[in-house]
Design a protein around this motif. Structure first.
Motif, PDB file in Angstrom:
ATOM      1  N   UNK A 110       0.831  -1.202   0.000  1.00  0.00           N
ATOM      2  CA  UNK A 110       0.000   0.000   0.000  1.00  0.00           C
ATOM      3  C   UNK A 110       0.869   1.257   0.000  1.00  0.00           C
ATOM      4  N   UNK A 111       1.917   1.262   0.827  1.00  0.00           N
ATOM      5  CA  UNK A 111       2.823   2.412   0.877  1.00  0.00           C
ATOM      6  C   UNK A 111       3.525   2.596  -0.464  1.00  0.00           C
ATOM      7  N   UNK A 112       3.898   1.505  -1.121  1.00  0.00           N
ATOM      8  CA  UNK A 112       4.489   1.596  -2.463  1.00  0.00           C
ATOM      9  C   UNK A 112       3.524   2.306  -3.403  1.00  0.00           C
ATOM     10  N   UNK A 113       2.268   1.852  -3.426  1.00  0.00           N
ATOM     11  CA  UNK A 113       1.276   2.458  -4.309  1.00  0.00           C
ATOM     12  C   UNK A 113       1.024   3.909  -3.978  1.00  0.00           C
ATOM     13  N   UNK A 114       0.901   4.224  -2.693  1.00  0.00           N
ATOM     14  CA  UNK A 114       0.634   5.593  -2.272  1.00  0.00           C
ATOM     15  C   UNK A 114       1.803   6.514  -2.597  1.00  0.00           C
ATOM     16  N   UNK A 118      10.734  14.356 -17.057  1.00  0.00           N
ATOM     17  CA  UNK A 118      10.964  13.935 -18.441  1.00  0.00           C
ATOM     18  C   UNK A 118      11.445  12.490 -18.517  1.00  0.00           C
ATOM     19  N   UNK A 119      11.510  11.799 -17.401  1.00  0.00           N
ATOM     20  CA  UNK A 119      11.979  10.415 -17.401  1.00  0.00           C
ATOM     21  C   UNK A 119      10.982   9.510 -18.111  1.00  0.00           C
ATOM     22  N   UNK A 120      11.449   8.624 -18.978  1.00  0.00           N
ATOM     23  CA  UNK A 120      10.532   7.706 -19.663  1.00  0.00           C
ATOM     24  C   UNK A 120       9.828   6.743 -18.706  1.00  0.00           C
ATOM     25  N   UNK A 121      10.459   6.471 -17.572  1.00  0.00           N
ATOM     26  CA  UNK A 121       9.878   5.578 -16.575  1.00  0.00           C
ATOM     27  C   UNK A 121       8.602   6.156 -15.969  1.00  0.00           C
ATOM     28  N   UNK A 122       8.493   7.465 -15.904  1.00  0.00           N
ATOM     29  CA  UNK A 122       7.400   8.119 -15.177  1.00  0.00           C
ATOM     30  C   UNK A 122       6.030   7.773 -15.729  1.00  0.00           C
ATOM     31  N   UNK A 123       5.893   7.648 -17.027  1.00  0.00           N
ATOM     32  CA  UNK A 123       4.571   7.361 -17.598  1.00  0.00           C
ATOM     33  C   UNK A 123       4.109   5.937 -17.290  1.00  0.00           C
ATOM     34  N   UNK A 124       5.016   5.066 -16.933  1.00  0.00           N
ATOM     35  CA  UNK A 124       4.663   3.680 -16.600  1.00  0.00           C
ATOM     36  C   UNK A 124       4.381   3.475 -15.119  1.00  0.00           C
ATOM     37  N   UNK A 133       1.781   1.740  -9.270  1.00  0.00           N
ATOM     38  CA  UNK A 133       0.995   2.224  -8.134  1.00  0.00           C
ATOM     39  C   UNK A 133      -0.310   1.440  -8.012  1.00  0.00           C
ATOM     40  N   UNK A 134      -0.984   1.213  -9.125  1.00  0.00           N
ATOM     41  CA  UNK A 134      -2.227   0.434  -9.107  1.00  0.00           C
ATOM     42  C   UNK A 134      -1.950  -0.981  -8.616  1.00  0.00           C
ATOM     43  N   UNK A 135      -0.852  -1.575  -9.076  1.00  0.00           N
ATOM     44  CA  UNK A 135      -0.459  -2.898  -8.587  1.00  0.00           C
ATOM     45  C   UNK A 135      -0.289  -2.881  -7.071  1.00  0.00           C
ATOM     46  N   UNK A 136       0.396  -1.886  -6.551  1.00  0.00           N
ATOM     47  CA  UNK A 136       0.618  -1.803  -5.110  1.00  0.00           C
ATOM     48  C   UNK A 136      -0.685  -1.756  -4.332  1.00  0.00           C
ATOM     49  N   UNK A 137      -1.626  -0.950  -4.792  1.00  0.00           N
ATOM     50  CA  UNK A 137      -2.921  -0.860  -4.108  1.00  0.00           C
ATOM     51  C   UNK A 137      -3.688  -2.187  -4.176  1.00  0.00           C
ATOM     52  N   UNK A 138      -3.753  -2.775  -5.365  1.00  0.00           N
ATOM     53  CA  UNK A 138      -4.488  -4.032  -5.513  1.00  0.00           C
ATOM     54  C   UNK A 138      -3.861  -5.156  -4.705  1.00  0.00           C
ATOM     55  N   UNK A 139      -2.544  -5.246  -4.755  1.00  0.00           N
ATOM     56  CA  UNK A 139      -1.878  -6.343  -4.069  1.00  0.00           C
ATOM     57  C   UNK A 139      -1.954  -6.182  -2.544  1.00  0.00           C
ATOM     58  N   UNK A 153      -1.723  -6.152 -14.007  1.00  0.00           N
ATOM     59  CA  UNK A 153      -1.242  -4.770 -13.969  1.00  0.00           C
ATOM     60  C   UNK A 153       0.278  -4.725 -13.846  1.00  0.00           C
ATOM     61  N   UNK A 154       0.858  -5.619 -13.046  1.00  0.00           N
ATOM     62  CA  UNK A 154       2.313  -5.652 -12.915  1.00  0.00           C
ATOM     63  C   UNK A 154       2.969  -6.038 -14.239  1.00  0.00           C
TER      64      UNK A 154
END
Length: 135
Positions: A21-25, A36-42, A47-53, A89-90
């Motif tokens: 949950x803390x990861x997702x939050x 501008x990092x390409x990672x940011x859009x993914x 975050x959704x994975x963290x909440x669901x898991x 999602x992951x």
């Protein structure tokens, strides 16, 4: 191997769920920053994975603490669906990351959904077999 009490395992599942949950939050709150990092859009998928898991782990905590006196069939079905959805999602996070950084392999975006469809089909077939076997 040590035999852990249900209370101890309940705490383990609570902390494990809290970590997801803390990861997702954390990722959800950091998504608001411009970068501008390409990672940011993914990262939204992570975050959704963290909440669901986290919900999956907290459901496991409920099952362990309740013991065998409760059936929880509907919650077990919800848990299975949430576990599959979080895995989907992951996997999509990884595929989205690869396709954004490499700017190719766009066909990979269909793979997690195809695997989810196969899992869903297997669940329907297995449930149908068990229902027919009990009649």
């Amino acid at each position: 191997m040590p035999d852990f009490s249900p209370q101890f395992m309940g705490v383990v599942f609570f902390v494990y769920g809290l970590a997801w949950f803390v990861l997702g939050l954390t990722i959800a709150l950091e998504q608001r920053r411009a970068t501008a990092l390409p990672l940011a859009s993914s990262l939204k998928y992570l975050a959704i994975f963290g909440f669901l898991h986290s919900v999956v782990e907290w459901l496991d905590m409920i099952f362990v603490l309740a013991g065998t006196q409760q059936d929880f069939l509907s919650l077990r079905i919800v848990r299975a669906i949430l576990l599959a959805a979080s895995t989907l999602i992951l996997a999509y996070f990884g595929v989205h990351l690869i396709t954004n950084i490499r700017q190719k392999y766009y066909w990979l975006k269909a793979v997690p959904f195809a695997l989810f469809a196969l899992w869903l089909l297997a669940m329907v077939v297995m449930t149908g077999k068990s229902l027919w076997g009990s009649l």
